[in-house]
Design an enzyme around this catalytic site. Structure first.
Site, PDB file in Angstrom:
ATOM      1  N   SER A  49      41.082  36.782  46.925  1.00 15.62           N
ATOM      2  CA  SER A  49      41.048  36.910  45.468  1.00 15.62           C
ATOM      3  C   SER A  49      39.638  36.987  44.891  1.00 15.62           C
ATOM      4  O   SER A  49      39.470  37.400  43.755  1.00 15.62           O
ATOM      5  CB  SER A  49      41.794  35.748  44.815  1.00 15.62           C
ATOM      6  OG  SER A  49      41.120  34.535  45.035  1.00 15.62           O
ATOM      7  N   HIS A  90      37.458  30.505  41.940  1.00 11.93           N
ATOM      8  CA  HIS A  90      37.506  31.618  40.991  1.00 11.93           C
ATOM      9  C   HIS A  90      36.342  31.530  40.015  1.00 11.93           C
ATOM     10  O   HIS A  90      35.670  30.508  39.916  1.00 11.93           O
ATOM     11  CB  HIS A  90      38.835  31.632  40.232  1.00 11.93           C
ATOM     12  CG  HIS A  90      39.959  32.217  41.039  1.00 11.93           C
ATOM     13  ND1 HIS A  90      41.252  32.210  40.615  1.00 11.93           N
ATOM     14  CD2 HIS A  90      39.981  32.831  42.246  1.00 11.93           C
ATOM     15  CE1 HIS A  90      42.029  32.785  41.517  1.00 11.93           C
ATOM     16  NE2 HIS A  90      41.272  33.165  42.527  1.00 11.93           N
ATOM     17  N   ASP A 115      44.077  33.216  35.522  1.00 14.14           N
ATOM     18  CA  ASP A 115      44.741  32.179  36.322  1.00 14.14           C
ATOM     19  C   ASP A 115      45.768  31.337  35.575  1.00 14.14           C
ATOM     20  O   ASP A 115      46.227  30.335  36.116  1.00 14.14           O
ATOM     21  CB  ASP A 115      43.686  31.227  36.906  1.00 14.14           C
ATOM     22  CG  ASP A 115      42.837  31.883  37.967  1.00 14.14           C
ATOM     23  OD1 ASP A 115      43.184  32.989  38.407  1.00 14.14           O
ATOM     24  OD2 ASP A 115      41.822  31.277  38.349  1.00 14.14           O
TER      25      ASP A 115
END
Length: 172
Positions: A49, A90, A115
């Site tokens: 990701s 992230h 998210d």
């Protein structure tokens, strides 16, 4: 080869050496946790990701000492979601407000959406307290060892068995 096990004193010494190695590794981990103010100062990227910034298997080093300092948009952070035990790596893409109560929105660089679906139920944003640490350094692909050990449990058992045998059968 097994004759070294016949001497109880030598067997006890080897067992203590093995315990010393394990306790030293544990103390180093705890020392690093205290120094970085992070419960998990080193994490492995488990998914794609965050590509191209980080690949699956990269080993990340975290720093959480700046807990009073503002967290900025663009900063790559590792956070835990309430009720889940897997750290997520992230980037902060939006920030609402300022200070420790600022609301943060994160997104993986390789993901199409933010998210919000990953957050806990009734949680729309992250707060600074949810962040385990900010990424300060990384080593590419080193974390693949831990990924392989978690995906193939028999490898973990075999590796621990071999290490234990090496310590016990080692001659000085």
């Amino acid at each position: 080869m097994l004759s070294s096990l016949g001497n109880p004193r030598q067997a006890a010494t080897q067992l203590l050496n093995f315990a010393l190695i394990l306790s030293t590794a544990f103390m180093m981990w705890k020392g690093l946790s205290v120094a970085t103010d992070s419960p998990s100062p080193i994490v492995v990227v488990l998914s794609g990701s965050m590509e191209p910034a980080f690949q699956r298997g990269d080993l990340l080093f975290l720093w959480n000492r700046n807990i009073v300092q503002e967290t900025d948009v663009g900063e790559i952070v590792v956070y835990n979601v309430k009720g889940k035990d897997i750290p997520i790596v992230h980037r902060i893409v939006r920030k609402f407000g300022a200070g420790p109560k600022a609301k943060l929105l994160t997104k993986g660089d390789n993901n199409a959406a933010d998210d919000t679906e990953l957050y806990a139920k009734d949680q729309d944003y992250l707060e600074r307290k949810d962040i385990i640490g900010s990424v300060v350094a990384y080593i590419p692909f080193v974390g693949y060892v831990t990924i392989m050990l978690s995906e193939h449990p028999w490898m973990k058992t075999a590796m621990l068995g071999i290490m234990g045998l090496m310590v016990v059968l080692q001659r000085e």
